[in-house]
Scaffold this motif. Structure first.
Motif, PDB file in Angstrom:
ATOM      1  N   TRP A   7       0.398  -1.081   0.196  1.00 55.48           N
ATOM      2  CA  TRP A   7      -0.192   0.254  -0.248  1.00 55.48           C
ATOM      3  C   TRP A   7       0.855   0.987  -0.155  1.00 55.48           C
ATOM      4  O   TRP A   7       1.295   1.151   0.854  1.00 55.48           O
ATOM      5  N   MET A  28       0.217  -0.218  -4.563  1.00 57.31           N
ATOM      6  CA  MET A  28      -1.921   0.603  -4.587  1.00 57.31           C
ATOM      7  C   MET A  28      -2.119   1.379  -3.276  1.00 57.31           C
ATOM      8  O   MET A  28      -1.384   1.631  -2.629  1.00 57.31           O
ATOM      9  N   ASN A  29      -2.951   2.339  -4.820  1.00 51.54           N
ATOM     10  CA  ASN A  29      -3.633   3.682  -2.860  1.00 51.54           C
ATOM     11  C   ASN A  29      -5.143   3.950  -3.282  1.00 51.54           C
ATOM     12  O   ASN A  29      -4.837   4.171  -4.591  1.00 51.54           O
ATOM     13  N   ILE A  30      -5.689   4.559  -2.391  1.00 47.54           N
ATOM     14  CA  ILE A  30      -6.526   4.707  -2.688  1.00 47.54           C
ATOM     15  C   ILE A  30      -6.977   6.411  -3.287  1.00 47.54           C
ATOM     16  O   ILE A  30      -6.495   7.024  -2.153  1.00 47.54           O
ATOM     17  N   SER A  31      -6.482   6.690  -3.931  1.00 45.76           N
ATOM     18  CA  SER A  31      -6.118   7.927  -4.031  1.00 45.76           C
ATOM     19  C   SER A  31      -7.359   9.204  -4.293  1.00 45.76           C
ATOM     20  O   SER A  31      -7.081  10.586  -3.771  1.00 45.76           O
ATOM     21  N   THR A  59     -11.626   5.369  -5.664  1.00 44.15           N
ATOM     22  CA  THR A  59     -10.477   5.545  -6.903  1.00 44.15           C
ATOM     23  C   THR A  59      -9.479   4.514  -6.548  1.00 44.15           C
ATOM     24  O   THR A  59      -8.640   5.620  -5.409  1.00 44.15           O
ATOM     25  N   LEU A  60      -8.761   3.428  -7.204  1.00 43.77           N
ATOM     26  CA  LEU A  60      -7.888   2.405  -6.038  1.00 43.77           C
ATOM     27  C   LEU A  60      -6.729   3.185  -8.074  1.00 43.77           C
ATOM     28  O   LEU A  60      -6.935   2.458  -8.900  1.00 43.77           O
ATOM     29  N   THR A  61      -5.835   3.367  -7.441  1.00 42.68           N
ATOM     30  CA  THR A  61      -4.275   3.762  -8.036  1.00 42.68           C
ATOM     31  C   THR A  61      -3.876   2.731  -8.358  1.00 42.68           C
ATOM     32  O   THR A  61      -3.000   2.200  -6.885  1.00 42.68           O
ATOM     33  N   ASP A 121      -6.059   3.775 -12.864  1.00 43.84           N
ATOM     34  CA  ASP A 121      -6.812   3.991 -12.031  1.00 43.84           C
ATOM     35  C   ASP A 121      -8.255   3.368 -12.217  1.00 43.84           C
ATOM     36  O   ASP A 121      -8.716   3.310 -13.124  1.00 43.84           O
TER      37      ASP A 121
END
Length: 158
Positions: A7, A28-31, A59-61, A121
């Motif tokens: 993460w 992964m990052n919830i942006s 949005t999940l990047t 994304d």
């Protein structure tokens, strides 16, 4: 080899202050989000309790960092949104994929060598239910204007 989920804001640069892993890896990052969309539908649950299901978008990047094939690997990840085996896993978790953005090459030169990077994304949705306990209403009050006189009345219900 077994993959490890990293993460981005937590494991790489966040509270754990992890050391940057060696190439190849995916972060992964919830942006963005989650943000509630629309007005929830009020559902009667019990005598004085209502349920309000909120639809939330986020949005999940996903970033692919690699020496070789970073764009094709990111495109495989983007294409997986249409694979039933992947969609069913998300569905079991209560998440649906709305769409995926374009795969972007964000490679950069680090110190003296090139590091291949690609990002994509995913626009996702889920639902969360909140409860509202209204309690019993014992008294209703009305305040208003009658003609030129402002009056205040309380009407009690039996």
């Amino acid at each position: 080899a077994e993959s490890q989920v990293i993460w981005d804001k937590q494991d790489v640069a966040g509270s754990r202050k992890a050391i940057k892993p060696s190439l190849d890896y995916i972060t992964m990052n919830i942006s963005a989000g989650p943000s509630s969309q629309g007005t929830p539908e009020l559902k009667y649950k019990e005598l004085d309790t209502f349920e309000l299901p909120f639809r939330r978008n986020f949005t999940l990047t996903i970033n692919v960092i690699s020496n070789l094939g970073w764009l094709s690997d990111a495109q495989k990840i983007a294409d997986s949104k249409d694979l039933e085996s992947k969609v069913s896993i998300l569905r079991l978790a209560g998440i649906s994929v709305l769409s995926a953005g374009d795969v972007l090459d964000i490679s950069e030169l680090l110190d003296t060598k090139h590091e291949g990077r690609a990002t994509v994304d995913f626009f996702l949705s889920d639902c969360v239910t909140r409860e509202d306990i209204s309690g019993e209403i014992h008294k209703v009050g009305l305040t208003g204007t009658v003609g030129d006189f402002e009056t205040e009345q309380t009407i009690e219900t039996p």
